[in-house]
Design a protein around this motif. Structure first.
Motif, short mmCIF file in Angstrom:
data_model
loop_
_atom_site.label_atom_id
_atom_site.label_comp_id
_atom_site.label_asym_id
_atom_site.label_seq_id
_atom_site.Cartn_x
_atom_site.Cartn_y
_atom_site.Cartn_z
N TYR A 180 0.80 -1.23 0.00
CA TYR A 180 0.00 0.00 0.00
C TYR A 180 0.84 1.28 0.00
N GLN A 181 2.13 1.20 -0.33
CA GLN A 181 2.92 2.43 -0.40
C GLN A 181 2.76 3.07 -1.78
N HIS A 182 2.55 4.39 -1.80
CA HIS A 182 2.34 5.10 -3.06
C HIS A 182 3.52 4.88 -3.99
N ILE A 183 3.23 4.67 -5.26
CA ILE A 183 4.27 4.26 -6.19
C ILE A 183 5.19 5.39 -6.64
N GLU A 184 5.04 6.58 -6.09
CA GLU A 184 6.04 7.62 -6.33
C GLU A 184 7.26 7.39 -5.44
N LYS A 185 7.12 6.57 -4.40
CA LYS A 185 8.20 6.32 -3.46
C LYS A 185 9.21 5.34 -4.06
N PHE A 186 10.40 5.34 -3.47
CA PHE A 186 11.56 4.67 -4.05
C PHE A 186 11.34 3.18 -4.35
N ILE A 187 11.00 2.40 -3.32
CA ILE A 187 10.88 0.95 -3.54
C ILE A 187 9.69 0.61 -4.43
N PRO A 188 8.47 1.10 -4.15
CA PRO A 188 7.36 0.72 -5.04
C PRO A 188 7.52 1.24 -6.46
N ARG A 189 8.16 2.41 -6.64
CA ARG A 189 8.38 2.88 -8.01
C ARG A 189 9.34 1.94 -8.74
N THR A 190 10.40 1.53 -8.05
CA THR A 190 11.35 0.60 -8.66
C THR A 190 10.68 -0.71 -9.00
N VAL A 191 9.88 -1.24 -8.07
CA VAL A 191 9.21 -2.53 -8.29
C VAL A 191 8.22 -2.45 -9.44
N THR A 192 7.39 -1.41 -9.45
CA THR A 192 6.37 -1.32 -10.50
C THR A 192 7.00 -1.01 -11.86
N ASN A 193 8.10 -0.28 -11.89
CA ASN A 193 8.82 -0.10 -13.16
C ASN A 193 9.29 -1.44 -13.71
N LEU A 194 9.85 -2.27 -12.85
CA LEU A 194 10.34 -3.56 -13.31
C LEU A 194 9.20 -4.47 -13.74
N ILE A 195 8.07 -4.39 -13.06
CA ILE A 195 6.91 -5.17 -13.52
C ILE A 195 6.53 -4.76 -14.94
N ASP A 196 6.70 -3.46 -15.24
CA ASP A 196 6.39 -2.94 -16.58
C ASP A 196 7.55 -3.05 -17.55
N GLY A 197 8.66 -3.66 -17.12
CA GLY A 197 9.81 -3.81 -18.01
C GLY A 197 10.62 -2.54 -18.20
N VAL A 198 10.52 -1.60 -17.25
CA VAL A 198 11.24 -0.33 -17.33
C VAL A 198 12.40 -0.36 -16.35
N LYS A 199 13.56 0.10 -16.77
CA LYS A 199 14.73 0.12 -15.90
C LYS A 199 14.50 1.05 -14.71
N PRO A 200 14.94 0.64 -13.52
CA PRO A 200 14.81 1.51 -12.34
C PRO A 200 15.65 2.77 -12.46
N ARG A 201 15.24 3.81 -11.71
CA ARG A 201 15.99 5.06 -11.63
C ARG A 201 16.65 5.14 -10.26
N LEU A 202 17.88 5.71 -10.24
CA LEU A 202 18.62 5.84 -9.00
C LEU A 202 19.16 7.26 -8.88
N TYR A 203 18.82 7.93 -7.75
CA TYR A 203 19.34 9.27 -7.51
C TYR A 203 20.86 9.25 -7.36
N GLY A 204 21.55 10.07 -8.13
CA GLY A 204 23.00 10.23 -7.99
C GLY A 204 23.75 8.92 -8.00
N ALA A 205 24.71 8.79 -7.08
CA ALA A 205 25.51 7.56 -7.00
C ALA A 205 24.82 6.49 -6.16
N GLY A 206 23.71 6.85 -5.51
CA GLY A 206 22.98 5.86 -4.72
C GLY A 206 23.64 5.51 -3.40
#
Length: 329
Positions: A180-206
Motif C-alpha cells: 500500500y505504499q504510493h508508487i512515487e516512493k523509491f521501492i514501489p516505483r522501482t518494483v512497478t517499473n520492473l513489472i512494466d519492463g522499465v529500468k529503475p531510476r537511482l538518484y545520484g551515486a545511490g
C-alpha cells in the motif's frame, strides 16, 4: 475500544488499520483522512468495523467530535514527500504543524490517549562513516521543509505533555516499505517499473543510506509503545536495516532475476540527506522484535504484494511517471 486513526488511508496508516483489525476483533476504528494523492480508500476496502471520514485534521469542527468519541488517537496524518516539500512547503506547515496542534487541543479537552507518529528525518543526517546512530536525545537538525515541519509537530506534542498533562507518546521511525505504499516512493516505483519492463531510476551515486523497516514491524512496534510505553517518552522504531539506495536497487533487480547493474542514474535531489540510522534500544526494552529481520525476506514479501495487487497501483502509474519525466527523473 474506539480508535481514531488520522491518515489511515495512507501507506503506514492503512497498514496499521489492517493490523489492528486482525489483532483486535472488538475494536471500532474511525479513519480521518484528507484523501490527498497519498490517501487511497482502496487501501481500506473490505475491512469490517472501519469507518472512513474524509476530512482535514487542521479543521477543529471536524476533529473535535471524532476525538470526543474516541478512547485512543493514533496520529499518522502528514504531508511526507520531501520532493513535494521543496516545490511547495505550505501544505506541510498546515497539516504537520497546525493539524497536530488541532488534534492536541482536542485530546487535551477530552482527556484522550494520544500517540504521535514521526520520522527519523527530524534529526538531519549522519556522515556515511560515522558509527553513531540516532537516539531519542539526538538534537534536531532537519534538512527540508518536510522534516522541519515534523520536528515542529514533535515539539508541540512534548510541550502539551509537559504543560497540560496530555497522555501522549511519540515514535520516530526509519524508512518503511511494504504493501500500500504510493508508487512515487523509491521501492514501489522501482518494483512497478520492473513489472512494466522499465529500468529503475537511482538518484545520484545511490550512496545515501537508509535504515529500512517493514511496515508491519513498524506497526507492531507502535502498539507495543501504546500499550507499554511511558507517557511523554519518545521511542525510535528501526530494525537495524541499514542499506544504501544502490544496494536496495540491486536487491530488487536480483529479486526480479535481472542484472544488478541494470538501472539508470538520474540527478540527485537538493539537500539529499546522507545517512539515517536508528538506535532502537528503548523499543527493544519494551519486548518488541521485528518479524522481518532479513531485508531480503521483507523485500520478497513486498514485491509479491505489488505483483498480486496491480489493480491497486495501476491507476496511479501513468501520472506518477509523467510527473517524474518532467524533472528528468
Amino acid at each position: 475500544m474506539k480508535i481514531l486513526v488520522t491518515g489511515g488511508a495512507g501507506f503506514i496508516g492503512a497498514n496499521f488499520v489492517h493490523t489492528t483489525v486482525e489483532d483486535m476483533p472488538d475494536a471500532d476504528i474511525v479513519v480521518l483522512d484528507k484523501l490527498t494523492y497519498a490517501g487511497n480508500p482502496a487501501s481500506l476496502a473490505g475491512l469490517e468495523r472501519v469507518t472512513l471520514i474524509e476530512g482535514d485534521i487542521a479543521d477543529p469542527d471536524t476533529v473535535d467530535p471524532l476525538v470526543k468519541d474516541a478512547d485512543l488517537v493514533v496520529h499518522f496524518a502528514a504531508e511526507s514527500h520531501n520532493d513535494n516539500s521543496l516545490n511547495d512547503p505550505s501544505p506541510f506547515i498546515t497539516t504537520n504543524i497546525i493539524g497536530t496542534f488541532v488534534l492536541l487541543e482536542a485530546v487535551r479537552k477530552y482527556g484522550v490517549r494520544f500517540h504521535h507518529i514521526s520520522t527519523d528525518e527530524v534529526y538531519g543526517d549522519l556522515e556515511l562513516d560515522d558509527p553513531a546512530k540516532f537516539t531519542p536525545t539526538t538534537p534536531y537538525h532537519p534538512s527540508s521543509p518536510y522534516s522541519a515541519s515534523k520536528a515542529g509537530s514533535d515539539h508541540l506534542v512534548r510541550a502539551w505533555v509537559r504543560s497540560f498533562g496530555v497522555a501522549a507518546t511519540l515514535s520516530n521511525c526509519s524508512n518503511n516499505y511494504g504493501p500500500y505504499q504510493h508508487i512515487e516512493k523509491f521501492i514501489p516505483r522501482t518494483v512497478t517499473n520492473l513489472i512494466d519492463g522499465v529500468k529503475p531510476r537511482l538518484y545520484g551515486a545511490g550512496l545515501n543510506v537508509r535504515d529500512w523497516i517493514h511496515v508491519r514491524d513498524h506497526n507492531t512496534a507502535v502498539w507495543d509503545i501504546i500499550n507499554k510505553g511511558e507517557i511523554g517518552n519518545t521511542y525510535l522504531i528501526g530494525a537495524d536495516g541499514e542499506l544504501n539506495n544502490l544496494q536496495v536497487v540491486q536487491l530488487i533487480l536480483e529479486e526480479f532475476g535481472y542484472d544488478a547493474n541494470d538501472f539508470v542514474h538520474v540527478n540527485d535531489r537538493p539537500g539529499h540527506d546522507l545517512r539515517y540510522a536508528i538506535d532502537n534500544t528503548s523499543l527493544l526494552e519494551l519486548g518488541w522484535e521485528p518479524e522481518f529481520k532479513d531485508f531480503k525476506a521483507g523485500l520478497a514479501d513486498t514485491v509479491a504484494w505489488y505483483r498480486d495487487n496491480e489493480e491497486w497501483w495501476r491507476p496511479q502509474k501513468e501520472a506518477v511517471e509523467a510527473k517524474y519525466a518532467k524533472t528528468g527523473q
